[in-house]
Design a protein around this motif. Structure first.
Motif, PDB file in Angstrom:
ATOM      1  N   ASP A  30      60.384  82.248  61.809  1.00  0.00           N
ATOM      2  CA  ASP A  30      59.709  80.979  62.079  1.00  0.00           C
ATOM      3  C   ASP A  30      59.990  80.463  63.481  1.00  0.00           C
ATOM      4  OD1 ASP A  30      58.729  81.116  59.541  1.00  0.00           O
ATOM      5  OD2 ASP A  30      60.103  79.624  58.690  1.00  0.00           O
ATOM      6  N   LEU A  31      61.143  80.805  64.037  1.00  0.00           N
ATOM      7  CA  LEU A  31      61.512  80.345  65.372  1.00  0.00           C
ATOM      8  C   LEU A  31      60.895  81.204  66.473  1.00  0.00           C
ATOM      9  CD1 LEU A  31      65.257  79.474  64.732  1.00  0.00           C
ATOM     10  CD2 LEU A  31      63.385  77.861  65.104  1.00  0.00           C
ATOM     11  N   CYS A  32      60.248  82.310  66.083  1.00  0.00           N
ATOM     12  CA  CYS A  32      59.573  83.157  67.071  1.00  0.00           C
ATOM     13  C   CYS A  32      58.266  82.519  67.512  1.00  0.00           C
ATOM     14  CB  CYS A  32      59.279  84.537  66.475  1.00  0.00           C
ATOM     15  SG  CYS A  32      60.728  85.570  66.226  1.00  0.00           S
ATOM     16  N   THR A  33      57.797  82.888  68.686  1.00  0.00           N
ATOM     17  CA  THR A  33      56.479  82.450  69.133  1.00  0.00           C
ATOM     18  C   THR A  33      55.417  83.184  68.314  1.00  0.00           C
ATOM     19  OG1 THR A  33      56.241  84.236  70.763  1.00  0.00           O
ATOM     20  CG2 THR A  33      57.403  82.242  71.482  1.00  0.00           C
ATOM     21  N   PRO A  34      54.185  82.677  68.301  1.00  0.00           N
ATOM     22  CA  PRO A  34      53.126  83.380  67.551  1.00  0.00           C
ATOM     23  C   PRO A  34      52.970  84.840  67.989  1.00  0.00           C
ATOM     24  CG  PRO A  34      52.394  81.177  68.140  1.00  0.00           C
ATOM     25  CD  PRO A  34      53.708  81.379  68.838  1.00  0.00           C
ATOM     26  N   GLN A  35      53.068  85.094  69.297  1.00  0.00           N
ATOM     27  CA  GLN A  35      52.933  86.474  69.776  1.00  0.00           C
ATOM     28  C   GLN A  35      54.092  87.344  69.287  1.00  0.00           C
ATOM     29  OE1 GLN A  35      52.702  83.769  71.709  1.00  0.00           O
ATOM     30  NE2 GLN A  35      50.512  83.766  72.250  1.00  0.00           N
ATOM     31  N   GLU A  36      55.297  86.783  69.261  1.00  0.00           N
ATOM     32  CA  GLU A  36      56.457  87.534  68.788  1.00  0.00           C
ATOM     33  C   GLU A  36      56.334  87.870  67.307  1.00  0.00           C
ATOM     34  OE1 GLU A  36      59.619  85.539  71.983  1.00  0.00           O
ATOM     35  OE2 GLU A  36      59.615  84.926  69.873  1.00  0.00           O
ATOM     36  N   ARG A  37      55.788  86.941  66.529  1.00  0.00           N
ATOM     37  CA  ARG A  37      55.607  87.208  65.095  1.00  0.00           C
ATOM     38  C   ARG A  37      54.612  88.348  64.878  1.00  0.00           C
ATOM     39  NH1 ARG A  37      54.506  80.974  63.355  1.00  0.00           N
ATOM     40  NH2 ARG A  37      56.420  80.097  64.259  1.00  0.00           N
ATOM     41  N   VAL A  38      53.515  88.319  65.640  1.00  0.00           N
ATOM     42  CA  VAL A  38      52.523  89.396  65.518  1.00  0.00           C
ATOM     43  C   VAL A  38      53.154  90.735  65.883  1.00  0.00           C
ATOM     44  CG1 VAL A  38      50.357  90.320  66.428  1.00  0.00           C
ATOM     45  CG2 VAL A  38      50.561  87.868  65.945  1.00  0.00           C
ATOM     46  N   LEU A  39      53.893  90.751  66.982  1.00  0.00           N
ATOM     47  CA  LEU A  39      54.513  92.001  67.414  1.00  0.00           C
ATOM     48  C   LEU A  39      55.546  92.475  66.401  1.00  0.00           C
ATOM     49  CD1 LEU A  39      54.706  94.181  69.572  1.00  0.00           C
ATOM     50  CD2 LEU A  39      56.430  92.776  70.739  1.00  0.00           C
ATOM     51  N   TRP A  40      56.340  91.562  65.855  1.00  0.00           N
ATOM     52  CA  TRP A  40      57.363  91.923  64.868  1.00  0.00           C
ATOM     53  C   TRP A  40      56.744  92.706  63.713  1.00  0.00           C
ATOM     54  CZ3 TRP A  40      61.508  87.910  62.895  1.00  0.00           C
ATOM     55  CH2 TRP A  40      62.344  88.526  61.960  1.00  0.00           C
ATOM     56  N   ARG A  41      55.670  92.170  63.145  1.00  0.00           N
ATOM     57  CA  ARG A  41      55.094  92.840  61.976  1.00  0.00           C
ATOM     58  C   ARG A  41      54.432  94.152  62.363  1.00  0.00           C
ATOM     59  NH1 ARG A  41      51.175  88.201  62.098  1.00  0.00           N
ATOM     60  NH2 ARG A  41      49.106  88.998  62.674  1.00  0.00           N
ATOM     61  N   ARG A  42      53.815  94.208  63.539  1.00  0.00           N
ATOM     62  CA  ARG A  42      53.122  95.431  63.929  1.00  0.00           C
ATOM     63  C   ARG A  42      54.093  96.545  64.324  1.00  0.00           C
ATOM     64  NH1 ARG A  42      47.894  92.894  67.264  1.00  0.00           N
ATOM     65  NH2 ARG A  42      46.976  91.881  65.422  1.00  0.00           N
ATOM     66  N   LEU A  43      55.248  96.184  64.850  1.00  0.00           N
ATOM     67  CA  LEU A  43      56.244  97.194  65.192  1.00  0.00           C
ATOM     68  C   LEU A  43      56.784  97.908  63.958  1.00  0.00           C
ATOM     69  CD1 LEU A  43      58.360  95.399  67.958  1.00  0.00           C
ATOM     70  CD2 LEU A  43      56.763  97.304  68.281  1.00  0.00           C
ATOM     71  N   SER A  44      56.548  97.356  62.780  1.00  0.00           N
ATOM     72  CA  SER A  44      57.081  97.968  61.556  1.00  0.00           C
ATOM     73  C   SER A  44      56.453  99.332  61.266  1.00  0.00           C
ATOM     74  CB  SER A  44      56.871  97.040  60.362  1.00  0.00           C
ATOM     75  OG  SER A  44      55.492  96.899  60.054  1.00  0.00           O
ATOM     76  N   VAL A  45      55.346  99.679  61.929  1.00  0.00           N
ATOM     77  CA  VAL A  45      54.750 100.997  61.683  1.00  0.00           C
ATOM     78  C   VAL A  45      55.548 102.110  62.356  1.00  0.00           C
ATOM     79  CG1 VAL A  45      52.444 100.031  61.426  1.00  0.00           C
ATOM     80  CG2 VAL A  45      53.171 100.869  63.670  1.00  0.00           C
ATOM     81  N   GLU A  83      50.726  91.545  54.202  1.00  0.00           N
ATOM     82  CA  GLU A  83      50.182  90.218  53.885  1.00  0.00           C
ATOM     83  C   GLU A  83      49.050  89.833  54.832  1.00  0.00           C
ATOM     84  OE1 GLU A  83      53.490  87.620  54.130  1.00  0.00           O
ATOM     85  OE2 GLU A  83      54.476  88.376  52.313  1.00  0.00           O
ATOM     86  N   ALA A  84      49.157  90.279  56.095  1.00  0.00           N
ATOM     87  CA  ALA A  84      48.130  89.954  57.081  1.00  0.00           C
ATOM     88  C   ALA A  84      46.902  90.850  56.949  1.00  0.00           C
ATOM     89  CB  ALA A  84      48.710  90.075  58.490  1.00  0.00           C
ATOM     90  N   GLY A  85      46.958  91.846  56.059  1.00  0.00           N
ATOM     91  CA  GLY A  85      45.835  92.756  55.875  1.00  0.00           C
ATOM     92  C   GLY A  85      45.621  93.700  57.045  1.00  0.00           C
ATOM     93  N   GLU A  86      46.700  93.986  57.801  1.00  0.00           N
ATOM     94  CA  GLU A  86      46.571  94.801  59.001  1.00  0.00           C
ATOM     95  C   GLU A  86      47.144  96.212  58.852  1.00  0.00           C
ATOM     96  OE1 GLU A  86      46.884  91.372  62.502  1.00  0.00           O
ATOM     97  OE2 GLU A  86      48.686  92.503  61.924  1.00  0.00           O
ATOM     98  N   GLU A  87      47.684  96.538  57.684  1.00  0.00           N
ATOM     99  CA  GLU A  87      48.428  97.785  57.581  1.00  0.00           C
ATOM    100  C   GLU A  87      47.553  99.000  57.885  1.00  0.00           C
ATOM    101  OE1 GLU A  87      51.520 100.147  54.641  1.00  0.00           O
ATOM    102  OE2 GLU A  87      50.172  98.645  53.786  1.00  0.00           O
ATOM    103  N   ARG A  88      46.393  99.102  57.269  1.00  0.00           N
ATOM    104  CA  ARG A  88      45.549 100.279  57.470  1.00  0.00           C
ATOM    105  C   ARG A  88      45.156 100.429  58.944  1.00  0.00           C
ATOM    106  NH1 ARG A  88      42.135 103.561  54.154  1.00  0.00           N
ATOM    107  NH2 ARG A  88      40.412 104.471  55.354  1.00  0.00           N
ATOM    108  N   GLU A  89      44.777  99.328  59.560  1.00  0.00           N
ATOM    109  CA  GLU A  89      44.364  99.390  60.963  1.00  0.00           C
ATOM    110  C   GLU A  89      45.521  99.808  61.865  1.00  0.00           C
ATOM    111  OE1 GLU A  89      42.710  96.521  64.580  1.00  0.00           O
ATOM    112  OE2 GLU A  89      42.847  95.748  62.531  1.00  0.00           O
ATOM    113  N   LEU A  90      46.702  99.203  61.669  1.00  0.00           N
ATOM    114  CA  LEU A  90      47.847  99.516  62.537  1.00  0.00           C
ATOM    115  C   LEU A  90      48.355 100.927  62.277  1.00  0.00           C
ATOM    116  CD1 LEU A  90      49.301  97.778  64.723  1.00  0.00           C
ATOM    117  CD2 LEU A  90      47.631  96.561  63.315  1.00  0.00           C
ATOM    118  N   ARG A  91      48.326 101.359  61.019  1.00  0.00           N
ATOM    119  CA  ARG A  91      48.705 102.747  60.740  1.00  0.00           C
ATOM    120  C   ARG A  91      47.741 103.712  61.419  1.00  0.00           C
ATOM    121  NH1 ARG A  91      53.891 103.369  58.971  1.00  0.00           N
ATOM    122  NH2 ARG A  91      54.358 101.844  57.346  1.00  0.00           N
TER     123      ARG A  91
END
Length: 765
Positions: A264-279, A342-350
């Motif tokens: 929650d303390l991350c910026t919006p861009q950091e949150r997006v990057l955090w979840r996308r780096l999980s691939v 949750e963001a519905g981005e898994e298939r695209e990012l994979r």
């Protein structure tokens, strides 16, 4: 550059704090049993404890401690491949990779650390059980969120760090507060706790239940908030979760709350990057993060700034101090993956991640002779991600063709890295996933045959190539040339040299039509080898010279060039031109070492030994053969099983035993086998006759024998023949022959009959 430190314990970038009791307990358990599992939830510090213990106890084991990280592995069928490759074992062997691993470990006295086993618990349990049963000198230290449930397992649950009472005057001596203060000093230069700060630090550590990861994530907020405000914010958050009551959350919820607070303390861009780096399963660099994670809410120009922000918040760690590689802890990656779904981005990012791996593979494939070293190293750094990409692609409906293309375009990577067995595993998945008559099967089927040829599976390889050729829709000219190239190679290895001639002509015509330079030069290398095996030495040298001329100016191409040099060196040796042979072998050794091509280096050392024998430099020839021997053991088949070359090897051994004496030959052979490989390669390239500094041999006696040699010596004393010993231990007779030679030399005896007598003598004081 090849090192003999494969699987070495990773260097810790931050200091180890506290945990004396846990370290002492795990250390003590390792003295009681051969399997110890460090248990605990994510973020509690299992890996750090295991590494600290491994560093402490490594001197107990003759072969030290080896570390295998399993967090990036998802397919349980590849666990033996992963452990074997981490230990530096090449996969050019026709046997099951588990058998290769077991044969290697049977002769070792070492501690094997298996890190992060919980997601592969059944596979880890089965592997560990077999290793403990078959390899008496191996002890396993595992980390997991739950026990492996293997017979004889000792386990130690790791609790959170103890947290003192707020009024404890000795609070700074408690490990949780010490951890906080050390990490805070790294975040805020000059940071130190006064009396008020001490009480606030205790409050923070108590609120986070002493969980190290949660404490470290909270500590980085000191850059923006003073300690008192940081603690107040944290306590406000927990009060909201518990409705203001004093009831404590479970430790799992505590850690998750701490992670969510950091999120929650991350910026919006950091949150997006955090979840996308999980691939990413393994490490990644900034370029990879930009390539995969940019877009749809995160501009490419914003990725680097967001990445720096996540590093500052300890959400992303540097993989090496001052380096350009990054990684995420498993717990934080798991949280990011949940957010990605949750963001519905898994298939695209994979899909983006798979495309990145495909581009890296295509770069090596399409520009194999031009950007070889850099492209190969880029793929080697992404091995864990290649596996995850292939697994996801094969498991996603409609992506079979994409997965097959990726697996086949990695042919150069599978070959250079020696991962022939794993490459065949993925290529078989590709062949099975595509319809029987689909034209897309041609390439993966052809590459599977190519890798199988190097593993000695010639009948299967030729059958694959027959089927690939018979598919109704023929491949394009580039692929057609590749299929003929693979068929030519299989026929050369099979000794069917006449049958290889039309394949040569067809391959050359197709490669020229397609402008496929890599196939043209590869064909020349294969043809030079055919001439060598057929005894046409002048032709072998001439064709090799043509291949080298074609590669002139392509300084980054090492794989083909070095093999051509090895073939040229062998031909010149057999012609009696030993000076020319040595001049060709030296650069081949250097290139094979730089590439990390174990099997190619074995060929180079073997041929150099034959050249040294021709010059009557017997000591050099002996240790060169010894240095090649453990590499052949990793490959599983010396000289690719070629009968002609094997006959030259056996003749060389007989000549060296006659010229040096069997005992002295065995000593030099063992010195080459046991010497650091980089030093061996340097001495070989320099033309040295001796290894300097030489290995110090212990005095004759039982203490001089390795674990495997003691085992073999015991069977000799029972009267077993070398063949019977090989069958008993499930190893090759050649390996037993070498062990027996070493045992006789180390014990200072000339007869097998005397081995039992020497073993019965009191051990030297």
């Amino acid at each position: 550059m090849i090192q003999r430190t494969a699987g070495a314990l990773p260097r810790q970038l931050t200091g180890f704090v506290g945990r004396e009791e846990e370290v002492a307990r795990v250390t003590d358990l390792l003295g009681q049993g051969r399997l110890v599992t460090v248990l605990g939830p994510g973020g509690v510090g299992k890996t750090r404890i295991a590494l600290h213990v491994a560093e402490r106890v490594a001197p107990r084991y003759a072969d030290g401690a080896r570390f295998v990280e399993l967090s990036g592995l998802r397919d349980p069928e590849l666990i033996a491949h992963t452990v074997a490759s981490t230990l530096g074992l090449a996969e050019q062997d026709a046997r099951c990779q588990l058998d290769v691993l077991l044969e290697y470990l049977r002769g070792r006295d070492l501690l094997l650390v298996l890190d992060t086993c919980e997601h592969l618990s059944d596979a880890c349990a089965m592997l560990t059980e077999v290793v403990l049963r078959e390899c008496p000198g191996v002890t396993v230290l595992a980390t997991s969120r739950h026990a492996l449930n293997v017979l004889g397992e000792f386990s130690h649950p790791v609790p959170p760090m103890p947290v003192p009472d707020p009024d404890d005057a000795d609070a700074l001596r408690h490990s949780a507060v010490e951890l906080f203060e050390r990490r805070a000093a790294a975040v805020v230069p000059g940071f130190a706790l006064d009396e008020t700060g001490r009480r606030d630090a205790v409050r923070l550590c108590r609120r986070l239940d002493g969980i190290p990861l949660a404490i470290e994530l909270a500590t980085v907020r000191l850059r923006a908030l003073p300690l008192q405000r940081l603690v107040e914010r944290l306590e406000d958050r927990f009060q909201l979760l518990t409705g203001g009551s004093r009831a404590a959350l479970s430790r799992h919820q505590t850690l998750r709350t701490g992670i969510e607070w950091s999120h929650d303390l991350c910026t919006p861009q950091e949150r997006v990057l955090w979840r996308r780096l999980s691939v990413f399963a393994g490490g990644f660099d900034a370029e990879a993060a930009e390539e995969v994670c940019a877009g749809d809410g995160l501009d490419r120009a914003e990725v680097l700034e967001a990445l720096i922000g996540l590093v500052d918040k300890s959400v992303v760690l540097r993989a090496d101090q001052g380096g350009d590689r990054y990684r995420q802890l498993d717990t934080l990656r798991e949280y990011g993956a949940e957010r990605l779904a949750e963001a519905g981005e898994e298939r695209e990012l994979r899909g983006r991640h798979i495309e990145r791996c495909r581009r890296l593979a295509d770069r090596l494939d399409r520009r194999f002779t031009e950007e070889q070293l850099g492209s190969f190293r880029a793929l080697a750094a992404e091995h864990a991600d290649i596996r995850v990409a292939l697994e996801y692609a094969f498991g996603t409906a409609g992506w079979e063709t994409r997965a097959a293309h990726l697996a086949a375009s990695l042919w150069g990577y599978w070959q250079i890295s020696g991962r022939l067995k794993e490459g065949r595993y993925w290529l078989s998945k590709a062949v099975e996933a595509l319809p029987e008559h689909a034209p897309e099967r041609v390439w993966p089927m052809g590459v599977r045959a190519y890798l199988g040829t190097f593993r000695g599976e010639l009948d299967e390889a030729l059958a694959d190539l027959d089927q690939a050729t018979d598919l109704p829709e023929g491949p394009d000219e580039r692929l057609r040339g590749r299929i003929h190239l693979y068929r030519h190679l299989a026929l050369v290895f099979a000794g069917r040299h006449d049958d290889a001639v039309p394949e040569y002509d067809a391959c050359l015509a197709a490669a020229k039509a397609a402008g496929d330079f890599t196939t043209e030069v590869s064909l020349l290398a294969q043809q030079a080898y055919l001439h060598l095996l057929a005894g046409r030495l002048d032709e072998a040298v001439a064709v090799g010279a043509e291949g080298l001329a074609r590669l002139e100016g392509l300084d980054t191409e090492m794989w083909l060039r070095s093999y051509i040099l090895v073939i040229t060196s062998a031909a010149l040796t057999f012609k009696g031109d030993t000076d020319g042979a040595e001049a060709a072998a030296g650069p081949a050794i250097r290139m094979k070492r730089e590439l990390g091509d174990f099997v190619g280096l074995a060929y180079s050392l073997e041929v150099s030994a034959l050249g040294a024998l021709g010059q009557e430099r017997l000591e050099r020839a002996a240790w060169l053969l010894g240095a090649a021997d453990p590499l052949w053991e990793r490959a599983g088949e010396r000289l690719g099983g070629t009968a002609i070359m094997e006959a030259f090897h056996q003749e060389a051994v007989r000549a060296l035993c006659a010229g040096l004496g069997e005992g002295h030959f065995a000593e030099l052979f063992a010195e080459g086998a046991e010497h650091p490989l980089d030093e061996v390669a340097d001495a070989a390239v320099a033309g040295a006759d001796t290894l300097t500094p030489g290995r110090r041999d212990p005095p004759p006696g039982r203490a001089a024998l390795t674990v495997r040699e003691r085992e073999v010596a015991g069977l000799i004393a029972e009267g077993l023949s070398n063949r019977a010993i090989a069958e008993r231990l499930i190893i090759s007779k050649r390996t037993v022959d070498t062990h027996v030679e070493n045992i006789l030399a180390k014990l200072g005896v000339s007869s097998r009959v005397l081995v039992g007598q020497r073993l019965a003598e009191p051990a030297p004081e």
